[in-house]
Design an enzyme around this catalytic site. Structure first.
Site, PDB file in Angstrom:
ATOM      1  N   ASP A 131     -65.634  37.220  20.006  1.00  0.00           N
ATOM      2  CA  ASP A 131     -64.158  37.293  20.003  1.00  0.00           C
ATOM      3  C   ASP A 131     -63.444  35.938  20.004  1.00  0.00           C
ATOM      4  O   ASP A 131     -63.785  35.062  20.800  1.00  0.00           O
ATOM      5  CB  ASP A 131     -63.647  38.001  21.267  1.00  0.00           C
ATOM      6  CG  ASP A 131     -64.247  39.366  21.488  1.00  0.00           C
ATOM      7  OD1 ASP A 131     -64.837  39.918  20.556  1.00  0.00           O
ATOM      8  OD2 ASP A 131     -64.108  39.869  22.625  1.00  0.00           O
ATOM      9  N   GLN A 147     -65.557  33.325  22.333  1.00  0.00           N
ATOM     10  CA  GLN A 147     -66.771  33.680  23.067  1.00  0.00           C
ATOM     11  C   GLN A 147     -67.946  32.953  22.422  1.00  0.00           C
ATOM     12  O   GLN A 147     -68.167  33.065  21.218  1.00  0.00           O
ATOM     13  CB  GLN A 147     -66.979  35.190  23.017  1.00  0.00           C
ATOM     14  CG  GLN A 147     -65.874  35.971  23.710  1.00  0.00           C
ATOM     15  CD  GLN A 147     -65.936  35.813  25.219  1.00  0.00           C
ATOM     16  OE1 GLN A 147     -66.750  36.424  25.884  1.00  0.00           O
ATOM     17  NE2 GLN A 147     -65.082  34.950  25.766  1.00  0.00           N
TER      18      GLN A 147
END
Lengths: 594, 594
Positions: A54, A72
């Site tokens: 993400d 991430q």
């Protein structure tokens, strides 16, 4: 030679990195030219190495005119693995991205710093800053700390997003659950409050919280059980977007849009982003209706989020999504990194006629190859257009020749785009069978062979089919990697003879982003060519002697990073490294003088 | 020989067919054994010849114990083409279907008799009947008459659904639009009224109309803009379904379910059926929430509808759907017919645990191989089980052998089913890569080669992937025929070691229907084997030395139509024809004595 230049550069940059920042060896590299990976997109954000999922904490530094993206990340594994940190990349133009490794890293590997967002706290509502920090650089991050439960924590940076400190009173939100994550904070002007959207993932609710200071939060409402539920909700968002043509609708010039990601459980297969249009009073989001609208119909679009502070007045509302699919994200055949983000896109709303009885407000996505701020500044352009092909106003049939033949098919950068507008000229229905034509993206030749992917339009069903089948062993052997996907697309409008469509396609080595009808519908799909091939040119073919399509415009372009123009004897990667160095020095003057 | 028998039979039956009924030569044939088409499903409703789309007017004749299905039909084209009529088939057991050609045919070919429904008007509310007509055979059809506009018309039959008369005051509903169709009528017990659901297709509304007499209708409410809109809404439905486990939910033993089909524009690609659970007071349907729930995750499930009068008390709520996809329905490689319906399925509701925080009422689908009424009557069974394979309680790994090897791979009927229940025994996450095992359905050998399709489960993503890739030229060449589709499936529950799943698969020549976890999720997909091959046996393979799956039960069966058991020298199709004759004589005694 390249290594030396980077080492020099890195040693300069490493002096600004603090405790929470990346290891010096990881920072400041241009991830898109870092390796000779023919699968790695050149005009997209990819991590320099390792795993990325993400996007988190996208924001724009108005002082340095620099775009920041966190995500991430695990730099040491090319598969999702603990610890998950926040990686960091920056871009001067939203096309080239420079990789800085980890920005926020958990203190122990059993902890994950899961998704969240960043806001620019210009008025220092948080009290984290003093006058020494430029208002445009007062950035506060909220992330989900994942242990045996999920809590929301704050970090802040005083140096423009490179070094981060953690708030001493963390967590700021703790409801004692393992399923509350991905806070997205926005500033709500009317109520003069911060608003955080947080996913109560498995209760299928988007919680709305408000705060005056980013530290103390009140839970004010829930938006729940709307749209497709899937396994869980994730990555919420809320934006006030301008309506391009308010007079076609109810006259309102702006509407609020709630974004909800779900994963897995999408009918597309895997993850999905959906959106809801309505009103927001600072506490409650009220949708106009209960229709489920899908943000992108491709298989590689998830966890959409937007840049904070990128919209001063009615400027762009920019965002991007993670361009892969959890069904195969961990096994795609990229050696040095997994995965890429989509192009940065500008988001607006448009009243679209779907039929004579129905006009619907629709999310519009427009690719942002360069931002409005950097577009005029030629020195910031990191890429160049190498060749162009165009052919206009012709009836497409079996004798039509459309072949861009860029570079005589050789020395391809792997980056192309095309724009096609056409009218259906003869009525075709189901009783005629299918009436297709195909846009084929051909690769260069390696070992005497080329490969291709294609986009087919069937006039009878008004269906667009992406066929990303290639000869790559990964694709051939992985059941999960569905290769052919067809979607109905509403026409852009009607000419005298019939419906017309426009399609813009951006092809970047292993990614195909399609924008139909000036962004009314998008399809984002990855693909993997075999044996080091890259997309090289485009042909358009129709097997019928009787034309049913009149092409108003077909235009295609080949691009390369500037360094890729072979004007000297340096190889493209050496040249790119030089350009990166120049750029970073230009962009971060205060830092290189430190 | 077969022809002679049928001619005799048809001459008997043709004496009952009236003006609106089919040409005599078309009627009474058993469509599933009519031709030697190795692609034609044997245990499914297909038209004897020509084109079929939406199912219409499903009803059960309690007097004759005969199931009737009508459907959009053109016997003279194997592609959608004018005029579209209502074709007609009957079944004694919901497995074998006998084809009667057209039942309702427009007077001129520019008119279409589009979809609708049939109700049994036991109390003669319409006044169409007198005492000579058994209450169980007082059937009234409402269909959409499509000209330059769409109106709703009535027809009725006094002979159990073979001969039809048109209501002299047609149309009964006319709102002067070209976009109002597919009326589905139900009897609402509490208000003692007929309720018709009609799609205002491109306004994305399901209109609710009520009537005391089926002739005079009042528009009382709209259910609109819920779920995915797509290009248009079609084929609505409304059923009061029993809840299997009310104590797990809010205690209610029944809930109302609204069904809405859309086409095209489904994120699956093409058409989609979605459902909404709530309450219905006779005038307004109020959904419990605004979640979008999808009825079947395959690519070949559309236009679901249900049998009227099949539910006396809490008996079955039976229905079926059209098992193809408009994206390729008109081009699939079946020479004699296009297309098939799904298996008849029983529909209920179940409170299903999706996670520790969320239990959701879920539509449950159970295949009905024979009805509860005919199940005990051996003489009505048209099929028989030929072989069985089972292997229970073993750890699945690279050395496990699961191979049904039915018939030594030869003389296959093409009809199989399998049932597998297994537990995940070791935790697998994304950081482990994928953890798949595969159920493969192998064909018999033709020209020394076999083909196959497969179903793969990945334990790390809890994803089931149908790979229907075959060597058939149609599939290879048609971009529209996407072949690999993966879906997350919620576990059935948990054992001590981990999640467990059950999957039931029914394979019928060119159709694969998967029922996960006792019907909590279904996936219906067609496929086309090349060169006359048919599904013959099943293998299960796992490539890992370390097992991560414990199989509690694996069971598979091969079926054939009774005639297909080679007990005499007649070929299977001769034998089947004899059986059909016997059956029809048994089922329609009043007619053969006429």
């Amino acid at each position: 030679m390249v290594q030396l230049q980077f080492t020099l550069l890195l040693s300069i940059l490493s002096s600004f990195t603090g405790l929470a920042a990346a290891k010096a060896g990881d920072i400041g590299t241009a991830s898109n030219v870092q390796d000779n990976d023919k699968l790695r997109p050149q005009f997209h954000l990819t991590p320099g190495k390792g795993w990325m999922n993400d996007p988190d904490g996208l924001w724009y530094d108005r002082k340095e005119k620099l775009w920041h993206a966190y995500y991430q990340h695990n730099p040491d594994h090319n598969i999702w693995n603990s610890p998950i940190s926040w990686g960091h990349s920056v871009s001067p133009d939203l096309v080239s991205w420079y990789y800085y490794g980890n920005a926020l890293t958990p203190e122990d590997s059993s902890i994950g710093f899961f998704s969240g967002s960043i806001v620019v706290d210009r008025n220092n509502t948080s009290g984290f800053f003093d006058d020494s920090v430029d208002p445009d650089q007062r950035v506060v991050a909220m992330y989900t700390k994942n242990t045996d439960k999920e809590t929301q924590e704050l970090a802040y940076s005083k140096d423009g997003g490179f070094e981060w400190e953690y708030y001493s009173q963390n967590p700021v939100i703790n409801i004692n659950t393992a399923q509350q994550r991905d806070p997205k904070i926005i500033w709500h002007e009317d109520s003069q409050k911060w608003v955080a959207l947080i996913a109560r993932t498995q209760k299928f609710a988007i919680q709305i919280w408000t705060s005056k200071d980013l530290k103390n939060w009140e839970h004010v409402s829930d938006f729940e059980k709307e749209g497709i539920l899937g396994f869980q909700y994730e990555m919420p968002g809320l934006l006030k977007l301008p309506v391009e043509n308010p007079s076609k609708g109810d006259g309102k010039t702006h509407k609020w849009v709630m974004f909800v990601a779900l994963h897995p459980g999408s009918p597309i297969g895997g993850p999905l982003n959906q959106y809801f249009i309505g009103d927001f009073d600072g506490e409650t989001f009220t949708p106009d209706d209960h229709a489920t609208r899908i943000q992108d119909y491709g298989r590689d679009y998830y966890s959409f989020t937007t840049f904070d502070s990128a919209n001063p007045a009615d400027g762009p509302n920019l965002g991007l999504a993670w361009a892969t699919n959890w069904q195969y994200a961990t096994i795609v055949p990229t050696e040095n990194y997994r995965s890429s983000m989509t192009q940065v896109r500008n988001y607006t709303l448009r009243n679209v006629d779907y039929n004579p009885e129905y006009t619907d407000l629709t999310l519009i996505q427009t690719p942002v190859l360069e931002t409005y701020e950097t577009k005029q500044n030629e020195s910031l352009k990191t890429w160049t257009q190498t060749q162009e092909y165009s052919k206009n106003n012709f009836d497409l049939d079996s004798s039509s020749t459309v072949n861009t033949n860029f570079n005589g098919h050789n020395n391809a950068s792997g980056v192309l785009d095309f724009n096609m507008t056409f009218v259906i000229t003869s009525g075709k229905g189901w009783s005629d069978g299918l009436s297709p034509f195909t846009i084929t993206i051909n690769s260069d030749q390696v070992n005497g062979k080329s490969d291709n992917i294609s986009v087919t339009f069937d006039a009878s069903g008004q269906t667009w089919v992406v066929d990303r089948t290639t000869t790559h062993a990964f694709q051939r052997n992985q059941h999960e990697f569905g290769e052919r996907m067809g979607q109905y697309v509403n026409p852009r409008g009607y000419r005298d003879t019939g419906a017309y469509y426009s399609v813009y396609g951006f092809v970047d080595r292993s990614m195909l982003e399609l924008y139909f009808n000036d962004g009314e519908m998008t399809m984002t799909n990855t693909f993997f060519l075999a044996d080091g091939r890259v997309p090289a040119d485009i042909t358009v073919n129709c097997g019928f002697d009787d034309s049913f399509i009149h092409v108003e415009e077909f235009k295609a372009k080949a691009y390369a990073l500037k360094s890729n123009v072979n004007v000297d004897n340096r190889n493209p990667f050496e040249k790119a490294a030089d350009d990166v160095k120049e750029l970073i020095e230009k962009l971060l003057p205060s830092k290189s003088n430190n």
